[in-house]
Write an enzyme that holds these catalytic residues in place. Sequence first.
Site, PDB file in Angstrom:
ATOM      1  N   LYS A   1      21.477  -9.127  21.927  1.00  0.00           N
ATOM      2  CA  LYS A   1      21.671 -10.205  20.956  1.00  0.00           C
ATOM      3  C   LYS A   1      20.677 -11.348  21.217  1.00  0.00           C
ATOM      4  O   LYS A   1      20.144 -11.950  20.269  1.00  0.00           O
ATOM      5  CB  LYS A   1      23.108 -10.716  21.062  1.00  0.00           C
ATOM      6  CG  LYS A   1      23.429 -11.935  20.170  1.00  0.00           C
ATOM      7  CD  LYS A   1      23.432 -11.588  18.697  1.00  0.00           C
ATOM      8  CE  LYS A   1      23.698 -12.808  17.815  1.00  0.00           C
ATOM      9  NZ  LYS A   1      25.016 -13.401  18.051  1.00  0.00           N
TER      10      LYS A   1
ATOM     11  N   SER B   1      21.954 -19.867  13.049  1.00  0.00           N
ATOM     12  CA  SER B   1      22.955 -20.899  13.348  1.00  0.00           C
ATOM     13  C   SER B   1      22.371 -22.086  14.095  1.00  0.00           C
ATOM     14  O   SER B   1      22.756 -23.237  13.865  1.00  0.00           O
ATOM     15  CB  SER B   1      24.115 -20.299  14.147  1.00  0.00           C
ATOM     16  OG  SER B   1      23.651 -19.772  15.384  1.00  0.00           O
TER      17      SER B   1
END
Length: 336
Positions: A147, A213
């Site tokens: 990730k 984000s």
Amino acid sequence: SDEPRELGEQDAVLVTVKQTALTASAPAITALLGRDTPAVFLQNGIPWWYFHGQGNADEGKRIPELDPGDVLWNTVGPQRAVGGVTSSPCTVVEPGVVKLAGKNGTMVFGEPDGSMSPRLMAIAELFKAAGLPAEATPRIRDAIWQKLALNLGSGPLAVLAPVSLAALYAEEACVQARFRIQDEVEAIAAAMGCPVTVSRSIEATRKLPHVPSIGQDVAAGRKPELEAMFRAPLAMAREKGVATPTLDLLVALCTHGAAPYRQVLTHGWVLDAEGRAMSKSLGTGIEPLEVIKTHGAEVLRLWAASVVFGEDAPISAEMLTRLSEAYRKLRNTFRY
């Protein structure tokens, strides 16, 4: 309830606040913990418990930047921690309302010690029963680095330009920067014992209207997760001797608003008499030793002092002959 103490002890606690709010959230988390309650941490980047449960020389090592004063370590405790990784692209539209861009990615859960414990399996099954894709893994750190390679591939760029991924990767330079960053993250992960490979496919990402984000945080004036996502991986790279030139530059720009150097010195090409860049393979170069042998070192120095090094600098036998005459006049003038 806004007051966790009113809820009492829970079977499991899911912690989804950003890393920047974890320390302040410690009292609220501990108020929900019973004797055997696990705390599932779903955050981006390197988690505060990273060095717990590895059973190697780094066992129990703390990361002060992620857990100042060991607040989480001493209150929640690393033994309660269950790691979590989610890859769903989301945007907070308003308090309590989250918009999902694209499909819901699989959530991955794992114990820091790699065990497939009963509590880990129960957590994964709970999410599956709710209709959410989830899986348990014995190698949660691999999932974290996987990730991170995606986060870091777009995160620093999104901080500098908080636009959609579609807009970001419309620029080929940003695509190539992403690929270089992913190469660097894979190298850090391998040095940390987590060999991962990240897909270099960019076509689907190029169509996403989603803003990463961390870019959303910067645009909204919120504190971004720089320590967990940027600085902690780079600290590991320095410790392991992994070179990360692209990340070093972009992270420095993100965190300090300046590059990690005071000044950049650039120079142009050296051109031949026809305006072509000199090349050894083409035989168009001029050997400095030949110039010194024919005209003297002073003439070569005069040529170097006369050109603007930031621009292309022409040189030829004819130019050197003219410089020799100019040098002779200067020398004779100063002599007499």
